[in-house]
Write a protein that holds these residues in place. Structure first.
Motif: not given
Length: 158
Positions: A32-41, A125-127
């Motif tokens: 149930g963790e959501l994938l996020l991206e640490h964007r360069k911007d 992935f973030f809880k």
């Protein structure tokens, strides 16, 4: 290529507003963790980007996810379309856009997770949602977040 297309348009219209369609994907793992991206911007956001000429919006979503995360999406469910005045952006160089963003979700994917160093510094992935989540992505996530997690919880217990 989208950036070449947008650059060509910019040569013709200058900083005037452009209408740019794109897609983002909420990708949940089995926990149930959501994938996020640490964007360069700056800040965390969802994988996604702009549509290329001749591409479907679903094709945009799957291509961008693969390019940015290394994951291959095998199923997508449309959650909503975000557009209008709230999605008007003016960048530091004066360029204006109105984005039309299709928001999808999936928990069906394969591949090895890796970030694209041209666009991001990390993917994970973030809880729980991080405080550094960019505001525009909150609009795409918050209306659906709890119900998707509940759907996943229910489907894994059936």
């Amino acid at each position: 290529m989208t950036l070449d297309y947008v650059k060509a348009l910019r040569k013709k219209v200058g900083n005037d507003p452009l209408l740019l369609p794109g897609a983002v994907v909420l990708i949940f793992n089995d926990q149930g963790e959501l994938l996020l991206e640490h964007r360069k911007d700056g800040g965390w956001g969802l994988p996604g980007g702009l549509m290329e000429l001749g591409e479907t919006i679903e094709g945009t979503a799957t291509r961008e996810v693969f390019e940015e995360t290394g994951l291959v999406i095998t199923s997508l469910q449309l959650l909503g379309i975000f557009s209008g005045e709230d999605y008007h952006f003016t960048f530091q160089n004066g360029d204006e856009i109105y984005s039309v963003t299709a928001v999808y979700w999936t928990n069906q994917y394969s591949g090895k997770l890796k970030h694209n160093s041209n666009e991001s510094v990390d993917v994970k992935f973030f809880k729980t949602l991080p405080p550094e989540l960019k505001d525009e992505y909150k609009d795409y996530i918050l209306p659906y977040y709890s119900s998707i997690i509940e759907k996943q919880r229910t489907s894994t217990h059936e």
